[in-house]
Each structure stands twice: as C-alpha cells, then as structure tokens.
Motif scaffolding. Structure first.
Motif, PDB file in Angstrom:
ATOM      1  N   PHE A   1      48.631   7.283  -5.936  1.00  0.00           N
ATOM      2  CA  PHE A   1      47.356   7.971  -6.098  1.00  0.00           C
ATOM      3  C   PHE A   1      46.176   7.018  -6.272  1.00  0.00           C
ATOM      4  CE2 PHE A   1      50.138  11.549  -6.728  1.00  0.00           C
ATOM      5  CZ  PHE A   1      49.418  12.593  -6.172  1.00  0.00           C
ATOM      6  N   HIS A   2      46.416   5.860  -6.821  1.00  0.00           N
ATOM      7  CA  HIS A   2      45.306   4.928  -7.048  1.00  0.00           C
ATOM      8  C   HIS A   2      45.045   4.039  -5.836  1.00  0.00           C
ATOM      9  CE1 HIS A   2      44.102   5.544 -11.250  1.00  0.00           C
ATOM     10  NE2 HIS A   2      45.362   5.913 -11.452  1.00  0.00           N
ATOM     11  N   PHE A   3      46.087   3.746  -5.064  1.00  0.00           N
ATOM     12  CA  PHE A   3      45.913   2.837  -3.933  1.00  0.00           C
ATOM     13  C   PHE A   3      45.183   3.545  -2.797  1.00  0.00           C
ATOM     14  CE2 PHE A   3      47.345   0.993   0.124  1.00  0.00           C
ATOM     15  CZ  PHE A   3      46.903  -0.314  -0.065  1.00  0.00           C
ATOM     16  N   GLY A   4      44.005   3.073  -2.461  1.00  0.00           N
ATOM     17  CA  GLY A   4      43.259   3.623  -1.339  1.00  0.00           C
ATOM     18  C   GLY A   4      42.676   4.992  -1.569  1.00  0.00           C
ATOM     19  N   ALA A   5      42.570   5.435  -2.831  1.00  0.00           N
ATOM     20  CA  ALA A   5      41.979   6.741  -3.097  1.00  0.00           C
ATOM     21  C   ALA A   5      40.517   6.745  -2.661  1.00  0.00           C
ATOM     22  CB  ALA A   5      42.080   7.086  -4.588  1.00  0.00           C
ATOM     23  N   PRO A   6      40.064   7.786  -1.948  1.00  0.00           N
ATOM     24  CA  PRO A   6      38.655   7.855  -1.551  1.00  0.00           C
ATOM     25  C   PRO A   6      37.736   7.775  -2.759  1.00  0.00           C
ATOM     26  CG  PRO A   6      39.948   9.516  -0.403  1.00  0.00           C
ATOM     27  CD  PRO A   6      40.842   8.931  -1.452  1.00  0.00           C
ATOM     28  N   ALA A   7      36.560   7.220  -2.566  1.00  0.00           N
ATOM     29  CA  ALA A   7      35.626   7.008  -3.669  1.00  0.00           C
ATOM     30  C   ALA A   7      35.188   8.313  -4.318  1.00  0.00           C
ATOM     31  CB  ALA A   7      34.400   6.240  -3.163  1.00  0.00           C
ATOM     32  N   ASP A   8      35.217   9.425  -3.556  1.00  0.00           N
ATOM     33  CA  ASP A   8      34.736  10.697  -4.098  1.00  0.00           C
ATOM     34  C   ASP A   8      35.820  11.499  -4.818  1.00  0.00           C
ATOM     35  OD1 ASP A   8      36.152  11.151  -1.775  1.00  0.00           O
ATOM     36  OD2 ASP A   8      34.845  12.767  -1.077  1.00  0.00           O
ATOM     37  N   VAL A   9      37.031  10.951  -4.908  1.00  0.00           N
ATOM     38  CA  VAL A   9      38.120  11.638  -5.600  1.00  0.00           C
ATOM     39  C   VAL A   9      38.147  11.221  -7.070  1.00  0.00           C
ATOM     40  CG1 VAL A   9      40.632  11.821  -5.798  1.00  0.00           C
ATOM     41  CG2 VAL A   9      39.542  11.944  -3.556  1.00  0.00           C
TER      42      VAL A   9
END
Length: 247
Positions: free
Chosen positions: A56-64
């Motif tokens: 969930f943390h790797f590559g999560a979009p900035a708006d999430v």
C-alpha cells in the motif's frame, strides 16, 4: 473540495494479493472521474503485516490517504474510513476482492437518480479462490424479494455503495465471535433495513469476491455465529400475523 464518492479500501494481511485490488480501485476511480465524478481514495490498514504495508505504501498515488488502525475488526475499520472521508457516497472494497471498472460510475449514476434512501450492490458476484461460483444480489423492490429469508442467510456482501449519512447514523458494530456474534456485513444489512433503508441493485454490475480458507466468515461459520439480534424479524412476524388475522 469535498468528494462525490469516497473509495475505502480495507486491508489487513493480504500481502501481494492486495495489488490487483489496488489497481481495481484505481481503474474504477479513473473511469468515474471521466464522467466528472469527484473521487477520493482512502486505504485503511487494520493491524497490517509488513508485506501488506509495502503493497500500500509503495507507489501510492499522492492523492490517496493511508490510515493505519489497530482494531482487529473489519467493521470498526470500515467506520474509521467513513469518519475520515469527505464524500457523500462511500464505496467499500476489501483488499483481496475486485470491482468491474464501471462500478463507481454506474453505482453513482443509479444512486443519484433514485428518489429514496438506499444502499447499492452489484447485480452479480463471481466467487473465486477456495470456492468458484456466482450468485445474484436481490433487489428489495424486486417482484420476488422475500425479506424473511434474511433470517437464515445474508443476501448482500459488504462491498456496497452507500450514502455516507447511512453509515454515520448506523455504524458497524464490533464482532464477538467467541460470544457467537459474527458476520459484520449481515448484521449491518439487517440494521439499516430496520431503519427504513432499502438494498438496491445496480443493473449490469459485477464484483469478484475471493473466498478464503481461513477468513472471518469461515471463523464465524465454525463458531456457529449469528448476526447481532434485531427486532426486524419479530416485527415481520407480527405484521404477517395481523394480516392473517384480518383476512
């Protein structure tokens, strides 16, 4: 700006199984936004292990937004997501299940056009994993709907599209499997009906639900659990009794 729809993706210890669910939520969000629907996404991680955190943390979009909680209870984790959301509508996805990409768009369109208060569900569920099959969700306004059947089986999964107001006024209750109380989705489905809310179906929509060998539903089955008790079925029986007496 407040969202039209808040996607709440609930996770626990799914590890790599969460990756397709993350992509599924993202794709549904993109399709909805093309129609002008404002969507926000929240990841709610309840006592996650390291593998799940990394997914969930790797590559999560900035708006999430990522929220970590320690309830050990899926219903309470759902409540936490609702409390942190800004949308008028809430869409739940569990981190090993999948939506068809049109889910948010079509659910929002149906819900906005409906004049009453309803919780929306997909028409079809495809089960995969430990069990492979499919089943239809019933619509409470359908010709053959039988409310009494809810006494013995749950009609709808937890991956609903609900007004936030309904979830705030009727939050999920803590489960107590050791005491014989389980099935957070079945319990909640019953409770909102007792408050006058309908369960409706979005035509042509599909969800894919992973059946796990050791999930919470399996634990509840093994413990012979029942949902939280409500007055709903007593009221149904009393109503039918009065109708029979008056016939």
């Amino acid at each position: 700006m407040a969202a039209d729809v808040s996607i709440i993706l609930n996770a626990h210890r799914e590890g790599v199984l969460a990756a397709p669910s993350i992509r599924s939520a993202r794709r549904a969000s993109i399709i909805a936004e093309r129609l002008g629907i404002v969507v926000e996404t929240l990841y709610v991680l309840d006592q996650p292990d390291q593998a799940t955190l990394e997914q969930f943390h790797f590559g999560a979009p900035a708006d999430v937004r990522i929220i970590e909680v320690s309830f050990g209870d899926l219903g309470l984790a759902r409540n936490a997501g609702v409390a942190s959301s800004s949308g008028r509508w809430i869409a739940f996805l569990d981190a090993d299940d999948l939506w068809a990409e049109n889910w948010i768009r079509d659910a929002f369109t149906c819900a906005e056009a409906y004049s009453g208060t309803a919780v929306w569900h997909p028409e079809i569920n495809i089960l995969f994993g430990e069990k492979e099959s499919n089943f239809l969700h019933p619509d409470m306004e359908g010709e053959h709907f039988d409310l009494g059947g809810l006494a013995v089986e749950n009609y709808w999964t937890a991956l609903c599209f609900s007004p936030k107001k309904v979830l705030v006024e009727t939050p999920y209750r803590r489960m107590a499997i050791a005491d014989g109380v389980g099935y957070e989705d079945w319990s909640w489905n019953l409770e909102v009906i007792s408050h006058g809310v309908l369960h409706k179906v979005v035509p042509g929509s599909v969800h894919a639900i992973r059946v796990k060998a050791h999930g919470m539903n399996k634990a509840a089955q093994m413990a012979h659990c029942l949902p939280h008790p409500y007055s709903l079925f007593r009221d149904i029986l009393l109503s039918r009794s009065k109708t029979s007496d008056g016939a």
